[in-house]
Design a protein around this motif. Structure first.
Motif, PDB file in Angstrom:
ATOM      1  N   MET A 107     -35.729 -24.589  31.450  1.00 49.89           N
ATOM      2  CA  MET A 107     -37.170 -24.289  31.512  1.00 49.89           C
ATOM      3  C   MET A 107     -37.698 -24.121  30.088  1.00 49.89           C
ATOM      4  SD  MET A 107     -38.996 -21.069  33.390  1.00 49.89           S
ATOM      5  CE  MET A 107     -38.217 -21.354  34.968  1.00 49.89           C
ATOM      6  N   PRO A 108     -38.825 -24.749  29.768  1.00 52.83           N
ATOM      7  CA  PRO A 108     -39.340 -24.584  28.404  1.00 52.83           C
ATOM      8  C   PRO A 108     -39.852 -23.176  28.184  1.00 52.83           C
ATOM      9  CG  PRO A 108     -40.885 -25.820  29.764  1.00 52.83           C
ATOM     10  CD  PRO A 108     -39.682 -25.544  30.614  1.00 52.83           C
ATOM     11  N   ASN A 109     -40.150 -22.883  26.960  1.00 51.85           N
ATOM     12  CA  ASN A 109     -40.646 -21.563  26.615  1.00 51.85           C
ATOM     13  C   ASN A 109     -42.145 -21.703  26.407  1.00 51.85           C
ATOM     14  OD1 ASN A 109     -40.712 -18.931  25.686  1.00 51.85           O
ATOM     15  ND2 ASN A 109     -40.585 -19.630  23.563  1.00 51.85           N
ATOM     16  N   PRO A 110     -42.952 -21.443  27.432  1.00 53.16           N
ATOM     17  CA  PRO A 110     -44.357 -21.839  27.355  1.00 53.16           C
ATOM     18  C   PRO A 110     -45.213 -20.899  26.529  1.00 53.16           C
ATOM     19  CG  PRO A 110     -43.890 -20.821  29.477  1.00 53.16           C
ATOM     20  CD  PRO A 110     -42.640 -20.780  28.697  1.00 53.16           C
ATOM     21  N   ILE A 111     -44.729 -19.711  26.244  1.00 53.48           N
ATOM     22  CA  ILE A 111     -45.609 -18.718  25.632  1.00 53.48           C
ATOM     23  C   ILE A 111     -45.199 -18.472  24.202  1.00 53.48           C
ATOM     24  CG2 ILE A 111     -46.355 -16.315  25.792  1.00 53.48           C
ATOM     25  CD1 ILE A 111     -45.434 -16.913  28.890  1.00 53.48           C
ATOM     26  N   PRO A 112     -46.122 -18.614  23.264  1.00 50.42           N
ATOM     27  CA  PRO A 112     -45.746 -18.362  21.870  1.00 50.42           C
ATOM     28  C   PRO A 112     -45.328 -16.917  21.689  1.00 50.42           C
ATOM     29  CG  PRO A 112     -48.123 -18.710  22.102  1.00 50.42           C
ATOM     30  CD  PRO A 112     -47.516 -18.948  23.442  1.00 50.42           C
ATOM     31  N   ALA A 138     -35.819 -17.446  28.428  1.00 52.68           N
ATOM     32  CA  ALA A 138     -36.575 -16.197  28.241  1.00 52.68           C
ATOM     33  C   ALA A 138     -37.600 -16.291  27.114  1.00 52.68           C
ATOM     34  CB  ALA A 138     -35.599 -15.062  27.944  1.00 52.68           C
ATOM     35  N   ASP A 139     -38.725 -15.587  27.304  1.00 53.69           N
ATOM     36  CA  ASP A 139     -39.692 -15.407  26.218  1.00 53.69           C
ATOM     37  C   ASP A 139     -39.369 -14.144  25.430  1.00 53.69           C
ATOM     38  OD1 ASP A 139     -41.459 -17.579  26.947  1.00 53.69           O
ATOM     39  OD2 ASP A 139     -41.922 -16.366  28.711  1.00 53.69           O
ATOM     40  N   ASN A 146     -32.497 -17.936  24.064  1.00 53.49           N
ATOM     41  CA  ASN A 146     -33.477 -18.862  23.497  1.00 53.49           C
ATOM     42  C   ASN A 146     -33.840 -18.405  22.078  1.00 53.49           C
ATOM     43  OD1 ASN A 146     -35.810 -20.209  22.801  1.00 53.49           O
ATOM     44  ND2 ASN A 146     -37.073 -19.241  24.388  1.00 53.49           N
ATOM     45  N   PRO A 147     -33.622 -19.270  21.078  1.00 56.01           N
ATOM     46  CA  PRO A 147     -33.854 -18.820  19.695  1.00 56.01           C
ATOM     47  C   PRO A 147     -35.298 -18.404  19.427  1.00 56.01           C
ATOM     48  CG  PRO A 147     -33.319 -21.181  19.791  1.00 56.01           C
ATOM     49  CD  PRO A 147     -33.108 -20.636  21.164  1.00 56.01           C
ATOM     50  N   HIS A 148     -36.236 -18.852  20.266  1.00 55.98           N
ATOM     51  CA  HIS A 148     -37.641 -18.497  20.038  1.00 55.98           C
ATOM     52  C   HIS A 148     -38.044 -17.214  20.764  1.00 55.98           C
ATOM     53  CE1 HIS A 148     -37.938 -22.332  18.143  1.00 55.98           C
ATOM     54  NE2 HIS A 148     -37.531 -22.940  19.244  1.00 55.98           N
TER      55      HIS A 148
END
Ligand code: SAH
Length: 537
Positions: free
Chosen positions: A1-6, A52-53, A70-72
């Protein structure tokens, strides 16, 4: 799943989010991190960590598991104790880590984030899940719980023992040893002693004298087998077999690093030597480049050992791709293309694709691989290996190939440095030889702080050395440590390099394969193993 939230940094201490509305995406996923080895994460845990965000994690979760995140994603460690300047978090200024972490997770999720609340082992076992759930529920945030491997299960697996047994253990009780002093009546030790089952004591090191005494006083025999596992599945894991009567003394003598779990019961008696795999309890340092120890770690694991990977060289592109690209364009003009390593195959295939070519671009050239791993790399690239020598070395290739053609054209695909044996010998036989560098193996300049810390705290038994350049890099990076480790060399050439560095190998593989290298260590262990009573595992 992408990480949609900055990700924007949030303060650790956030106002309560009691009435914050949950957005569509915002949720908290309580994820069990297992005991520490990332291989013991569930597939679902890994999936959430990668998506995860934000991750709110416990101090008990070690770095290799955190590396999966997730590195972001934002990272929020939960302190064991409140910061000195932290505002009071509850009535009477009592710090409630469960509630505080739950509120933080809820607050992050209320802004639409996918929040993972990462907890050691299983979230529902001594994880203050109840308090955290309360905070999340109060905020109206949707949540999910992903189970994890709890310490008792991981410890039993490490010690090689069952937790239940049809004849002697019909139950498994997980209990805290921490309450023994403060709340001696909280647990019914008579019932625990009478129960025909296994006890797994968590948080029991400090109060071992208390809870073991309470069990003995309730009639549990002093000879009841006890297995202690500290830092289960961490690189410096330790296992010891003792008895209920002796375990408090054993734990008090020190040297036990937390966390540790104590398993009490007949079922959990550690078996004798005969039942153990030859590398059981041994830690093997793999010094190969990152991502390349897989066949070796499998071979070591199959024989019961555990691997710690610290790369000593890294595989990088050659100074220029031009020579390799030219050779690839001329590939069909060679009689033989010889690959001296799996790295060479991978680099060659990648440039082949870069030139928008595939196997057809190689025409009638036949392909040779120095050994099984190199052959497998060719096969994974959809190419058939025409020749693998009986002896997996440059000399073996020359012997197998030299007489296959008269005055042949050979392309040798290799690293930018190393031995010239193949070229020199083939040229001496009248062949035309082109050598091309497909990659360079660069020694790792220095170990980072985390790796140095791991080295200091890990009882490494073996280091595997799989090339001359790795021998040199290992001697430089590990220096004094090497004198205390057993050294397994993959070939006579590597052994010679080790000897030249002042570190003669303990064993040498009978052929240059991962399986043979692991077997050499296993044979040594079988010949030297004395006792399993106290092992560094
Ligand atoms: N939720 C965790 C337990 C947290 S309580 C779980 O399910 O495993 C903390 C206690 O768990 C420690 O005091 C120790 O007894 C045990 N523990 C957790 N991780 C451990 C590990 N890697 N090795 C040994 N014991 C561990």
């Amino acid at each position: 799943m992408p990480n949609p939230i900055p990700s924007t940094p949030l303060p650790h201490t956030l106002p309560p989010a009691a009435n914050a509305p949950a957005t569509l995406q915002g949720r908290v996923v309580f994820v069990g991190a297992g005991p520490g080895d990332p291989e013991l994460l569930t597939i679902r845990a890994r999936k959430w960590l990668e998506a995860a965000d934000a991750v709110v994690f416990d101090a008990l979760v070690p770095p290799p598991v955190l590396a999966v995140i997730n590195p972001h994603a934002q990272r929020h460690p939960v302190p064991r104790e409140p910061a000195a300047d932290a505002p009071p978090t509850g009535p009477g200024s009592v710090f409630e880590p469960g509630e505080a972490a739950g509120r933080l997770a809820a607050q992050l999720a209320s802004t639409g984030r996918l929040v993972v609340r990462l907890k050691g082992g299983d979230p529902s076992v001594f994880g203050r899940l109840a308090e955290e759930l309360q905070a999340v529920r109060a905020a109206g945030i949707p949540y999910e719980i992903v189970p994890g491997v709890t310490a008792a299960l991981a410890a039993a697996a490490v010690a090689g023992v069952p937790l239940t047994n049809r004849s002697s253990a019909s139950s498994l009780t997980i209990l805290t040893g921490h309450e023994a002093l403060e709340k001696p009546t909280g647990l019914d030790f008579q019932a625990l002693a009478d129960m025909p089952g296994t006890l797994a004591v968590y948080m029991g090191v400090e109060q071992a004298g208390k809870w073991s005494q309470l069990l003995l006083a309730a009639g549990k025999p002093a000879t009841t087998p006890v297995t202690i596992v500290s830092r289960c599945s961490w690189p410096d894991q330790q296992v010891a077999a003792t008895t209920l009567g002796a375990c408090a003394g054993e734990l008090k003598r020190g040297g036990w690093r937390s966390p540790a779990v104590v398993i009490v019961g007949e079922a959990a008696a550690v078996p004798g030597d005969a039942a153990m795999l030859p590398l059981s309890g041994r830690i093997v340092l793999l010094s190969r480049p990152a991502g390349q120890g897989d066949d070796l770690s499998l071979a070591v694991a199959t024989l019961g050992g555990r691997c710690l990977q610290i790369p000593t060289v890294s595989i990088e592109p050659p100074a220029s791709f031009q020579p390799l690209d030219e050779c690839i364009r001329a590939a069909s003009t060679y009689d033989w293309i010889v690959f001296a390593s799996a790295n060479g195959v991978r680099a060659f295939l990648s440039r082949l694709r870069h030139a928008r070519l595939d196997g057809r671009g190689l025409g009638t050239a036949r392909l040779a691989a120095i050994g099984p791993a190199t052959r497998r790399a060719l096969e994974q690239g959809g190419l058939i290996c025409d020749l693998e020598p009986a002896t997996f070395s440059s000399e073996g290739i020359v012997e197998a190939l030299g007489t296959s053609v008269r005055r042949g054209r050979f392309l040798l695909v290799r690293a930018d440095r190393g031995r010239d044996v193949m070229r020199v010998s083939l040229e001496a036989q009248g062949h035309h030889v082109t050598e091309v560098a497909a990659y360079t193996s660069r020694p790792v300049a220095a170990l980072d702080d985390t790796t140095r810390g791991t080295l200091e705290s890990t009882a490494i038994d073996w280091i595997t050395v799989t090339s001359s350049s790795i021998a040199e890099a290992a001697a430089r990076l590990f220096g004094p440590h090497l004198a205390h480790w057993r050294i397994a060399s993959i070939s006579p050439v590597t052994s010679a390099a080790l000897i030249a560095c002042g570190f003669p190998p303990t064993v040498e593989a009978s052929e240059a394969t991962s399986a043979s290298l692991a077997a050499a260590m296993a044979a040594w262990e079988q010949a030297h193993r004395q006792s399993v009573c106290t092992t560094n595992a």
